[in-house]
Write an enzyme that holds these catalytic residues in place. Structure first.
Site, PDB file in Angstrom:
ATOM      1  N   ARG A 138     -26.548 -39.802 -67.978  1.00  0.00           N
ATOM      2  CA  ARG A 138     -25.757 -38.892 -67.141  1.00  0.00           C
ATOM      3  C   ARG A 138     -26.658 -37.949 -66.348  1.00  0.00           C
ATOM      4  O   ARG A 138     -26.399 -37.647 -65.174  1.00  0.00           O
ATOM      5  CB  ARG A 138     -24.801 -38.077 -68.016  1.00  0.00           C
ATOM      6  CG  ARG A 138     -23.886 -37.122 -67.242  1.00  0.00           C
ATOM      7  CD  ARG A 138     -22.865 -36.481 -68.170  1.00  0.00           C
ATOM      8  NE  ARG A 138     -21.892 -35.685 -67.458  1.00  0.00           N
ATOM      9  CZ  ARG A 138     -21.899 -34.342 -67.410  1.00  0.00           C
ATOM     10  NH1 ARG A 138     -22.833 -33.670 -68.048  1.00  0.00           N
ATOM     11  NH2 ARG A 138     -20.966 -33.690 -66.741  1.00  0.00           N
ATOM     12  N   HIS A 142     -26.565 -37.530 -62.366  1.00  0.00           N
ATOM     13  CA  HIS A 142     -26.304 -36.250 -61.713  1.00  0.00           C
ATOM     14  C   HIS A 142     -27.488 -35.803 -60.860  1.00  0.00           C
ATOM     15  O   HIS A 142     -27.309 -35.027 -59.922  1.00  0.00           O
ATOM     16  CB  HIS A 142     -25.958 -35.186 -62.759  1.00  0.00           C
ATOM     17  CG  HIS A 142     -24.535 -35.249 -63.208  1.00  0.00           C
ATOM     18  ND1 HIS A 142     -23.781 -34.127 -63.482  1.00  0.00           N
ATOM     19  CD2 HIS A 142     -23.715 -36.299 -63.416  1.00  0.00           C
ATOM     20  CE1 HIS A 142     -22.556 -34.497 -63.844  1.00  0.00           C
ATOM     21  NE2 HIS A 142     -22.501 -35.809 -63.818  1.00  0.00           N
ATOM     22  N   ASN A 170     -22.209 -29.505 -63.982  1.00  0.00           N
ATOM     23  CA  ASN A 170     -23.378 -29.454 -64.868  1.00  0.00           C
ATOM     24  C   ASN A 170     -23.341 -28.305 -65.871  1.00  0.00           C
ATOM     25  O   ASN A 170     -23.962 -28.397 -66.940  1.00  0.00           O
ATOM     26  CB  ASN A 170     -24.662 -29.320 -64.045  1.00  0.00           C
ATOM     27  CG  ASN A 170     -24.944 -30.532 -63.186  1.00  0.00           C
ATOM     28  OD1 ASN A 170     -24.618 -31.656 -63.557  1.00  0.00           O
ATOM     29  ND2 ASN A 170     -25.535 -30.310 -62.019  1.00  0.00           N
ATOM     30  N   HIS A 177     -19.385 -44.401 -69.733  1.00  0.00           N
ATOM     31  CA  HIS A 177     -18.465 -43.576 -70.526  1.00  0.00           C
ATOM     32  C   HIS A 177     -18.011 -44.294 -71.795  1.00  0.00           C
ATOM     33  O   HIS A 177     -17.138 -43.802 -72.499  1.00  0.00           O
ATOM     34  CB  HIS A 177     -17.255 -43.167 -69.682  1.00  0.00           C
ATOM     35  CG  HIS A 177     -17.542 -42.034 -68.758  1.00  0.00           C
ATOM     36  ND1 HIS A 177     -16.573 -41.411 -68.007  1.00  0.00           N
ATOM     37  CD2 HIS A 177     -18.704 -41.402 -68.447  1.00  0.00           C
ATOM     38  CE1 HIS A 177     -17.115 -40.447 -67.276  1.00  0.00           C
ATOM     39  NE2 HIS A 177     -18.412 -40.433 -67.523  1.00  0.00           N
ATOM     40  N   THR A 179     -16.756 -47.261 -80.510  1.00  0.00           N
ATOM     41  CA  THR A 179     -18.223 -47.343 -80.585  1.00  0.00           C
ATOM     42  C   THR A 179     -18.830 -46.266 -79.694  1.00  0.00           C
ATOM     43  O   THR A 179     -19.375 -46.561 -78.630  1.00  0.00           O
ATOM     44  CB  THR A 179     -18.716 -48.741 -80.147  1.00  0.00           C
ATOM     45  OG1 THR A 179     -18.184 -49.030 -78.829  1.00  0.00           O
ATOM     46  CG2 THR A 179     -18.267 -49.820 -81.118  1.00  0.00           C
TER      47      THR A 179
END
Length: 321
Positions: free
Chosen positions: A62, A66, A94, A193, A244
């Protein structure tokens, strides 16, 4: 018939030349002669961090995402705020959520020991995302190298360019298209995700709105840790994938088909729109998802890199030299 010469304005020619040169300067062998042990050193550092906290794999992927979506893959997200720099960590997407900076700092410290002033923080972040994927069962890919580090940050651009958990599918497609990524790239990258966690504030509306696009049992389970009457300060976390949560697999897409996407921006990928077929494909073909995810990560790593004499090689990732 006589051929006609095509006139290209000088400014456009220089722009095209600069763009081509920038991309050409990224190479998987960029540090082969200047720091041959760089990739192994970074890999060992990232593996150690993820072995201490499995969730860190999702955080590093991530963080790279970003970074790349805000003025390119230039490590601007790693810069601390100063009297002259407004940190991108101040931006809404953030603030109190982007994490993993200390892991990149630790990897940078290790490569500085063997090759001082050679490896950029932007490249370390790019390599770290790949190594994080591998560490949790995801695909590997060849990382192109040669990025340099930004001397500026842009929290305003972070607020405007990073996807929101409230985005609809058309808005998501548009945001990714603005960065040169296709709808398929967007769906594949959203598959990250399948790991990590989200704050209550990002999914509270979805689990309490009693809409037809969420499984009732799933909503009930998520409500236990996310009370309706608590304000946006509630930072309780929930796994994006209940099954998971620390494995990079295709379970995310199976969840969407079952109406168990945690974020609104997840479930819209399977809601009767143009991306439904891609979600269905990935849910039944895990190898195709992992292959497309790797390809999309490579494409994302090509977003507006600083190369040549642009930017700098930071000695410390959190501060300009």
């Amino acid at each position: 018939m006589a051929s006609r010469a095509i006139f290209v304005p000088a400014a456009l020619f220089l722009l095209l030349l600069f763009s081509t040169t920038c991309k050409a300067q990224l190479s998987s062998s960029f540090y082969e002669s200047t720091c041959p042990n760089a990739l192994a050193t970074i890999r060992n550092s990232i593996r150690a961090a993820i072995s201490r906290e499995r969730r860190m794999a999702a955080s590093l992927i991530r963080l790279h995402f970003h970074d790349c979506f805000v003025q390119g893959c230039d490590a601007s997200i790693l810069l601390n705020g100063t009297s002259t720099i407004r940190s991108e960590m101040e931006a809404g997407p953030n603030r109190n959520s982007a994490r993993g900076h200390q892991v990149i700092d630790a990897a940078k410290l290790e490569v500085e020991k063997i090759c001082p002033g050679v490896i950029s923080c932007a490249d370390i972040l790019s390599v770290a995302a790949r190594d994080a994927s591998v560490a949790v069962g995801g695909p590997s890919w060849t990382v192109k190298l040669g990025r340099r580090d930004s001397t500026t940050a842009n929290p305003d651009k972070a607020n405007s360019d990073l996807p929101s958990f409230r985005d609809g599918v058309d808005r998501l497609i548009s945001r990714f298209a603005d960065k040169g990524l296709s709808a398929r790239d967007m769906v594949a990258l959203s598959g990250s995700h399948t790991m990590g966690q989200a704050q209550c504030v990002t999914f509270r509306d979805r689990i309490y709105n009693n809409a037809s696009d969420i499984d009732a049992g799933f909503a009930s389970t998520r409500r236990r840790g996310c009370p309706a009457n608590q304000g946006d300060g509630n930072s309780n976390l929930a796994p994006l994938d209940l099954v998971t949560p620390n494995q990079l697999d295709n379970n995310y897409f199976k969840n969407l088909i079952q109406k168990k996407g945690l974020l609104e921006s997840d479930q819209v990928l399977f809601s009767g729109g143009s991306t439904d077929s891609i979600v269905s494909e990935y849910s039944s073909n895990p190898s195709k998802f992992l292959s497309d995810f790797a390809s999309a990560m490579v494409k994302m790593g090509d977003i507006e890199p600083l190369t040549g004499s642009a930017g700098q090689i930071r000695r410390i990732c959190s501060a300009v030299n």
